[in-house]
Design an enzyme around this catalytic site. Structure first.
Site, PDB file in Angstrom:
ATOM      1  N   CYS A 100       0.834  -1.213   0.000  1.00 21.63           N
ATOM      2  CA  CYS A 100       0.000   0.000   0.000  1.00 21.63           C
ATOM      3  C   CYS A 100       0.867   1.261   0.000  1.00 21.63           C
ATOM      4  O   CYS A 100       1.682   1.459   0.902  1.00 21.63           O
ATOM      5  CB  CYS A 100      -0.917   0.001   1.224  1.00 21.63           C
ATOM      6  SG  CYS A 100      -1.935   1.479   1.298  1.00 21.63           S
ATOM      7  N   ARG A 229      -7.701  -4.481 -11.299  1.00 22.59           N
ATOM      8  CA  ARG A 229      -8.614  -3.624 -12.070  1.00 22.59           C
ATOM      9  C   ARG A 229      -9.247  -4.327 -13.264  1.00 22.59           C
ATOM     10  O   ARG A 229     -10.322  -3.941 -13.706  1.00 22.59           O
ATOM     11  CB  ARG A 229      -7.876  -2.343 -12.477  1.00 22.59           C
ATOM     12  CG  ARG A 229      -7.643  -1.437 -11.265  1.00 22.59           C
ATOM     13  CD  ARG A 229      -6.548  -0.457 -11.489  1.00 22.59           C
ATOM     14  NE  ARG A 229      -5.302  -1.148 -11.780  1.00 22.59           N
ATOM     15  CZ  ARG A 229      -4.217  -0.576 -12.263  1.00 22.59           C
ATOM     16  NH1 ARG A 229      -4.232   0.700 -12.519  1.00 22.59           N
ATOM     17  NH2 ARG A 229      -3.129  -1.282 -12.489  1.00 22.59           N
TER      18      ARG A 229
HETATM   19  C1  LIG Z   1      -8.945   0.794  -5.854  1.00 28.19           C
HETATM   20  C2  LIG Z   1      -7.791  -0.089  -5.474  1.00 28.19           C
HETATM   21  C3  LIG Z   1      -7.654  -0.486  -4.159  1.00 28.19           C
HETATM   22  C4  LIG Z   1      -6.595  -1.324  -3.784  1.00 28.19           C
HETATM   23  N1  LIG Z   1      -6.527  -1.767  -2.482  1.00 28.19           N
HETATM   24  C5  LIG Z   1      -5.586  -2.699  -2.154  1.00 28.19           C
HETATM   25  C6  LIG Z   1      -5.599  -3.323  -0.869  1.00 28.19           C
HETATM   26  O1  LIG Z   1      -6.473  -3.072  -0.015  1.00 28.19           O
HETATM   27  N2  LIG Z   1      -4.614  -4.222  -0.611  1.00 28.19           N
HETATM   28  C7  LIG Z   1      -3.636  -4.546  -1.526  1.00 28.19           C
HETATM   29  O2  LIG Z   1      -2.768  -5.373  -1.239  1.00 28.19           O
HETATM   30  N3  LIG Z   1      -3.628  -3.986  -2.751  1.00 28.19           N
HETATM   31  C8  LIG Z   1      -4.581  -3.100  -3.085  1.00 28.19           C
HETATM   32  N4  LIG Z   1      -4.613  -2.603  -4.355  1.00 28.19           N
HETATM   33  C9  LIG Z   1      -3.630  -3.097  -5.351  1.00 28.19           C
HETATM   34  C10 LIG Z   1      -4.208  -4.290  -6.132  1.00 28.19           C
HETATM   35  O3  LIG Z   1      -4.442  -5.392  -5.275  1.00 28.19           O
HETATM   36  C11 LIG Z   1      -3.250  -4.724  -7.252  1.00 28.19           C
HETATM   37  O4  LIG Z   1      -2.026  -5.084  -6.666  1.00 28.19           O
HETATM   38  C12 LIG Z   1      -3.010  -3.607  -8.267  1.00 28.19           C
HETATM   39  O5  LIG Z   1      -4.221  -2.991  -8.649  1.00 28.19           O
HETATM   40  C13 LIG Z   1      -2.288  -4.134  -9.512  1.00 28.19           C
HETATM   41  O6  LIG Z   1      -3.060  -5.114 -10.170  1.00 28.19           O
HETATM   42  P1  LIG Z   1      -3.904  -4.764 -11.505  1.00 28.19           P
HETATM   43  O7  LIG Z   1      -2.938  -4.188 -12.510  1.00 28.19           O
HETATM   44  O8  LIG Z   1      -4.471  -6.109 -11.911  1.00 28.19           O
HETATM   45  O9  LIG Z   1      -4.953  -3.770 -11.116  1.00 28.19           O
HETATM   46  C14 LIG Z   1      -5.640  -1.746  -4.742  1.00 28.19           C
HETATM   47  C15 LIG Z   1      -5.784  -1.320  -6.069  1.00 28.19           C
HETATM   48  C16 LIG Z   1      -6.835  -0.515  -6.439  1.00 28.19           C
HETATM   49  C17 LIG Z   1      -6.966  -0.115  -7.896  1.00 28.19           C
END
Ligand SMILES: Cc1cc2nc3c(=O)[nH]c(=O)nc-3n(C[C@H](O)[C@H](O)[C@H](O)COP(=O)(O)O)c2cc1C
Length: 320
Positions: A100, A229
């Site tokens: 985070c 996402r």
């Molecule tokens: C709105 C949002 C909230 C997120 N909240 C968390 C979270 O609570 N814990 C966490 O480990 N990662 C969190 N992430 C990161 C995602 O788990 C993930 O690692 C990141 O979006 C990359 O993956 P993607 O390219 O498939 O979106 C969040 C991402 C987004 C977009």
């Protein structure tokens, strides 16, 4: 320790999104062979251990697809006590958030602050494993680094020697936040580093389409792939089902109305639906960026829901 996941594809934790309602709806679209597991959004452990009722509320009910509970904290004792309680309330996996990038997390030396302190990261994983006492696996979700990816292998080693049963690697660094394309070469490096410890890696970042899931595993050697996402753009992404307009609008409506049924205001529910529409891709609802802007500009929440209702055939509407 073996993982309970039923398939190598996982739904990512997303704060403010993967609460029990949205998460349950995505899980409900998939069989355990299509979607192997999910995770709560992060639950912050700061000045005291968290009470069991808070952990239960985040976890929701467990179904055939396991949902891990994600904790984020930097105090060894509070984290360990919370972890022990999380096991008691039924978490099948404890995941630790080291990714985070929010200022609050960094000030508290939690989340991605740990990307600069592998030894502390190892201690946090070890303390959580000790509290879990072999009853459930402990997993760690990392970014590729803090300011750059030069310590990636060191971070993976720290998570593995701390006792992590799985390392999830988000292919972007803290400094990159979400701004760059995910670099899958970093996932390959993570998988290589963890292999020396016999620990599987879950690759995360940039899975936009169903076909990317298998491509990520093939190209990086990661055992699992996690989607964030991409699942907001297409909640059916794990099965590859191509949702119709009615299915897509029906999902968004059911989500909005479900939030209202849980006590959200119509405006609050519409804002959360718009958050999904900001990513949405399937069912022809958002054919181009102008259409997306038109959804997002809709200020009247009932008008937003009416537009969605118009896309659902009458007989298929839950409330009719
Ligand atoms: C709105 C949002 C909230 C997120 N909240 C968390 C979270 O609570 N814990 C966490 O480990 N990662 C969190 N992430 C990161 C995602 O788990 C993930 O690692 C990141 O979006 C990359 O993956 P993607 O390219 O498939 O979106 C969040 C991402 C987004 C977009």
């Amino acid at each position: 320790m073996s993982l309970p996941y039923t398939a190598p594809w996982l739904l990512a934790p997303m704060e403010g999104v993967t609460e029990p309602l949205f998460r349950g709806m995505v899980l409900g679209l998939h069989s355990p062979a299509e979607l192997g597991g999910a995770c709560t959004e992060f639950v912050r452990v700061s000045s005291a251990p968290l009470p069991r009722r808070v952990l239960r509320a985040h976890l929701g009910a467990q179904g055939p697809i396991p949902v891990a509970l994600q904790l984020m904290g930097s105090d060894l004792q509070h984290l360990a006590t919370t972890a022990a309680r999380a096991v008691e309330v039924g978490a099948p996996v404890l995941d630790l958030n080291f990714g985070c990038p929010a200022k609050g997390a960094l000030r508290g030396c939690a989340g991605s602050a740990l990307m600069d302190d592998p030894e502390r990261l190892r201690e946090l994983v070890a303390a959580t494993c000790e509290a879990a006492d072999g009853r459930v696996p402990v997993t760690a979700k990392l970014r590729a680094g803090g300011d750059d990816d030069s310590r990636l292998e060191e971070l993976v080693d720290a998570a593995c020697t701390g006792g992590a049963a799985l390392v999830t690697m988000h292919a972007r660094t803290r400094a990159e936040a979400y701004s760059v394309d995910a670099d899958w070469e970093r996932l390959r490096r993570a998988a290589d580093a963890a292999r020396a410890h016999g620990v599987p890696v879950c690759g995360n970042g940039g899975v936009d389409r169903h076909a990317d899931l298998e491509a990520l595993r093939r190209e990086t050697g990661c055992a699992y792939a996690m989607v964030g996402r991409g699942a907001l753009a297409d909640p059916w992404i794990f099965s590859g089902h191509e949702a119709s307009g009615a299915e897509a609008a029906g999902f968004l409506l059911a989500y909005g109305r479900g939030l209202e049924a849980q006590g959200a205001s119509t405006r609050g529910a519409a804002a959360r639906v718009k958050q999904l529409l900001g990513h949405w891709r399937v069912g022809g609802l958002v054919p181009d960026e102008e259409a997306r802007r038109s959804w997002l500009r809709e200020r009247d929440p009932e008008a937003l829901f009416a537009r969605l209702e118009a896309c659902v055939p009458q007989g298929a509407r839950g409330s009719d």
